[in-house]
Write a protein that holds these residues in place. Structure first.
Motif, PDB file in Angstrom:
ATOM      1  N   UNK A   1       1.175  -1.388   0.038  1.00 41.22           N
ATOM      2  CA  UNK A   1       0.138  -0.458   0.073  1.00 41.22           C
ATOM      3  C   UNK A   1       0.770   1.222  -0.047  1.00 41.22           C
ATOM      4  N   UNK A   2       2.189   1.303   0.517  1.00 42.28           N
ATOM      5  CA  UNK A   2       2.986   2.111   0.834  1.00 42.28           C
ATOM      6  C   UNK A   2       4.232   2.139  -0.670  1.00 42.28           C
ATOM      7  N   UNK A   3       3.440   1.673  -1.713  1.00 43.44           N
ATOM      8  CA  UNK A   3       4.621   1.438  -2.686  1.00 43.44           C
ATOM      9  C   UNK A   3       5.609   1.193  -3.230  1.00 43.44           C
ATOM     10  N   UNK A   4       5.944  -0.148  -1.552  1.00 40.54           N
ATOM     11  CA  UNK A   4       7.705  -1.077  -1.162  1.00 40.54           C
ATOM     12  C   UNK A   4       6.865  -2.512  -2.009  1.00 40.54           C
TER      13      UNK A   4
ATOM     14  N   UNK B   1      13.168  -1.224  -2.425  1.00 37.32           N
ATOM     15  CA  UNK B   1      12.270  -0.359  -3.345  1.00 37.32           C
ATOM     16  C   UNK B   1      11.155   0.092  -3.396  1.00 37.32           C
ATOM     17  N   UNK B   2      10.796   1.366  -3.953  1.00 37.46           N
ATOM     18  CA  UNK B   2       9.491   1.891  -4.054  1.00 37.46           C
ATOM     19  C   UNK B   2       9.319   2.423  -5.312  1.00 37.46           C
ATOM     20  N   UNK B   3       8.336   2.262  -5.706  1.00 39.17           N
ATOM     21  CA  UNK B   3       7.495   2.480  -7.222  1.00 39.17           C
ATOM     22  C   UNK B   3       7.098   3.344  -6.791  1.00 39.17           C
ATOM     23  N   UNK B   4       7.321   4.788  -7.792  1.00 40.30           N
ATOM     24  CA  UNK B   4       7.077   6.591  -7.784  1.00 40.30           C
ATOM     25  C   UNK B   4       5.848   6.344  -9.050  1.00 40.30           C
ATOM     26  N   UNK B   5       4.601   6.124  -8.674  1.00 39.74           N
ATOM     27  CA  UNK B   5       3.645   6.193  -9.884  1.00 39.74           C
ATOM     28  C   UNK B   5       4.036   7.325 -10.494  1.00 39.74           C
ATOM     29  N   UNK B   6       4.081   8.799  -9.935  1.00 41.23           N
ATOM     30  CA  UNK B   6       4.193   9.826 -10.307  1.00 41.23           C
ATOM     31  C   UNK B   6       5.158   9.903 -11.993  1.00 41.23           C
ATOM     32  N   UNK B   7       6.848   9.320 -11.296  1.00 39.13           N
ATOM     33  CA  UNK B   7       7.111   9.166 -12.665  1.00 39.13           C
ATOM     34  C   UNK B   7       7.598   7.646 -13.271  1.00 39.13           C
ATOM     35  N   UNK B   8       6.586   6.668 -12.977  1.00 38.71           N
ATOM     36  CA  UNK B   8       6.408   4.782 -13.008  1.00 38.71           C
ATOM     37  C   UNK B   8       7.618   4.565 -12.680  1.00 38.71           C
ATOM     38  N   UNK B   9       8.435   4.848 -11.814  1.00 36.17           N
ATOM     39  CA  UNK B   9       9.544   3.925 -11.726  1.00 36.17           C
ATOM     40  C   UNK B   9       9.927   3.900 -11.129  1.00 36.17           C
TER      41      UNK B   9
ATOM     42  N   UNK C   1      15.385  -1.515 -18.239  1.00 36.10           N
ATOM     43  CA  UNK C   1      14.881  -0.968 -19.518  1.00 36.10           C
ATOM     44  C   UNK C   1      14.238   0.474 -19.732  1.00 36.10           C
ATOM     45  N   UNK C   2      13.456  -0.239 -18.594  1.00 37.02           N
ATOM     46  CA  UNK C   2      11.544   0.794 -17.996  1.00 37.02           C
ATOM     47  C   UNK C   2      11.295   0.674 -17.124  1.00 37.02           C
ATOM     48  N   UNK C   3      10.555   1.965 -16.466  1.00 34.32           N
ATOM     49  CA  UNK C   3      10.641   1.935 -15.437  1.00 34.32           C
ATOM     50  C   UNK C   3      11.698   2.518 -14.223  1.00 34.32           C
ATOM     51  N   UNK C   4      12.586   2.927 -14.828  1.00 37.41           N
ATOM     52  CA  UNK C   4      13.912   3.302 -14.318  1.00 37.41           C
ATOM     53  C   UNK C   4      15.222   2.515 -13.659  1.00 37.41           C
TER      54      UNK C   4
END
Length: 88
Positions: free
Chosen positions: A9-12, A67-75, A57-60
């Motif tokens: 839920x915290x994108x971890x 690690x954390x997923x940043x939805x604003x950066x999609x990375x 190659x994608x998502x940083x």
């Protein structure tokens, strides 16, 4: 091989799995929806799954545990290095 990361839920990132290209034959990241369907319907794994690139190659970068997923950066964002956490 297609790699998928389960984020909480915290994108971890809490888990990373590999599935066969036979399951998700389209080039990454276009095979994400097929991979998610396989994970939910065949493997029976719940949660939010994001495809990650082993070669970055994608998502940083490749998603690792913690690690954390940043939805604003999609990375995926790496956690801070231990030395970054130390007080000066």
């Amino acid at each position: 091989m297609a790699h998928f990361a389960r984020v909480d839920e915290q994108n971890v990132v809490r888990e990373v799995i590999v599935i066969s290209d036979d399951v998700a034959p389209d080039p990454a990241p276009d095979n994400e929806s097929a991979g998610r369907a396989f994970i939910a319907n065949v493997l029976g794994l719940a949660g939010e799954w994001k495809q990650t690139s082993y070669n970055g190659n994608f998502r940083g970068r490749y998603a690792g545990l913690g690690y954390t997923y940043d939805p604003d950066l999609d990375e995926f964002v790496a956690p801070p290095e231990p030395s970054d956490l130390e007080a000066p």
